[in-house]
Design a protein around this motif. Structure first.
Motif, short mmCIF file in Angstrom:
data_model
loop_
_atom_site.label_atom_id
_atom_site.label_comp_id
_atom_site.label_asym_id
_atom_site.label_seq_id
_atom_site.Cartn_x
_atom_site.Cartn_y
_atom_site.Cartn_z
N GLU A 22 106.21 29.34 -44.34
CA GLU A 22 105.44 28.21 -43.82
C GLU A 22 103.94 28.47 -43.93
N ALA A 23 103.51 29.67 -43.54
CA ALA A 23 102.09 30.02 -43.64
C ALA A 23 101.64 30.03 -45.10
N ALA A 24 102.46 30.61 -45.98
CA ALA A 24 102.10 30.66 -47.40
C ALA A 24 102.05 29.25 -48.00
N ALA A 25 102.96 28.39 -47.57
CA ALA A 25 102.95 27.01 -48.07
C ALA A 25 101.68 26.29 -47.63
N ASP A 26 101.24 26.53 -46.40
CA ASP A 26 99.99 25.93 -45.92
C ASP A 26 98.81 26.46 -46.74
N ARG A 72 95.53 24.31 -53.42
CA ARG A 72 95.76 23.18 -54.33
C ARG A 72 94.74 22.08 -54.09
N LYS A 73 94.53 21.76 -52.82
CA LYS A 73 93.60 20.67 -52.48
C LYS A 73 92.16 21.04 -52.88
N LYS A 74 91.74 22.25 -52.55
CA LYS A 74 90.39 22.68 -52.91
C LYS A 74 90.22 22.78 -54.42
N GLY A 75 91.25 23.26 -55.10
CA GLY A 75 91.19 23.34 -56.57
C GLY A 75 91.05 21.97 -57.19
N ALA A 84 99.10 26.46 -57.58
CA ALA A 84 99.35 26.33 -56.15
C ALA A 84 100.46 25.31 -55.87
N ALA A 85 100.51 24.23 -56.64
CA ALA A 85 101.57 23.22 -56.46
C ALA A 85 102.93 23.83 -56.78
#
Length: 184
Positions: free
Chosen positions: A51-55, A61-64, A103-104
């Motif tokens: 869960e932490a790694a997915a966050d 992903r979002k920042k990239g 990341a996705a």
């Protein structure tokens, strides 16, 4: 050998088997509880880590994606004069896009790992069911064994193999002594 003596031997053998089983039931229940506890702890730990790694993967992903969009806009802007700066920004944008794709993919992998942890719930249900069955069976078996004649030999039952609870596991010194007694 008469039928009566054969029946007596069968009853004695059955009594010994039942006696051994009754002696092993508490240890079996304890081992099942230990396995349930360890698998639950492991599954909980893995799920929390995933869960932490997915966050983290989602944040990267979002920042990239945002970096890629911003760099693409800057590369097309007229405020940047040198062509080399534009080419460099396009390379950075491509890199950021690749990082976002990575990341996705990682986020998807983490979701798969998390979904595969459902075994713990199922194995926990099975272990709980077996434990409840053993708890119900133990008192009548003890009563039955108590009503039977004592076994002919006072042989002790063999301990269960497999998973050892920490307080019952063999110590290295015990293993070394056993091997030494066997000539190794």
């Amino acid at each position: 050998m008469s039928d009566a003596s054969i029946q007596a031997m069968i009853r004695a053998d059955a009594a010994q088997v039942l006696h051994d089983v009754v002696e092993e039931l508490p240890d079996a229940r304890e081992r099942l509880a230990y396995v349930r506890s360890m698998t639950e702890q492991a599954a909980t730990k893995v799920l929390n880590l995933v869960e932490a790694a997915a966050d983290d993967a989602e944040a990267v992903r979002k920042k990239g994606r945002e970096l890629s969009d911003a760099l693409n806009r800057l590369a097309l802007s007229s405020n940047i004069s040198p062509d080399r700066a534009r080419a460099l920004m396009k390379l950075c944008a491509a890199y950021a896009s690749d990082a976002a794709s990575f990341a996705a993919r990682e986020k998807s992998l983490h979701t798969e790992i998390m979904m595969s942890q459902d075994f713990q719930d199922l194995s926990g249900q099975v272990i709980n069911k077996v434990s409840r069955m053993l708890e119900r069976a133990e008192p009548p078996l003890k009563d039955l064994v108590a009503s039977l004649p004592a076994p002919a030999s006072a042989a002790t039952s063999a301990e269960l193999g497999g998973v050892q609870t920490p307080d019952k596991a063999l110590k290295q010194d015990d293993v070394d002594d056993l091997l030494a007694s066997l000539g190794f």
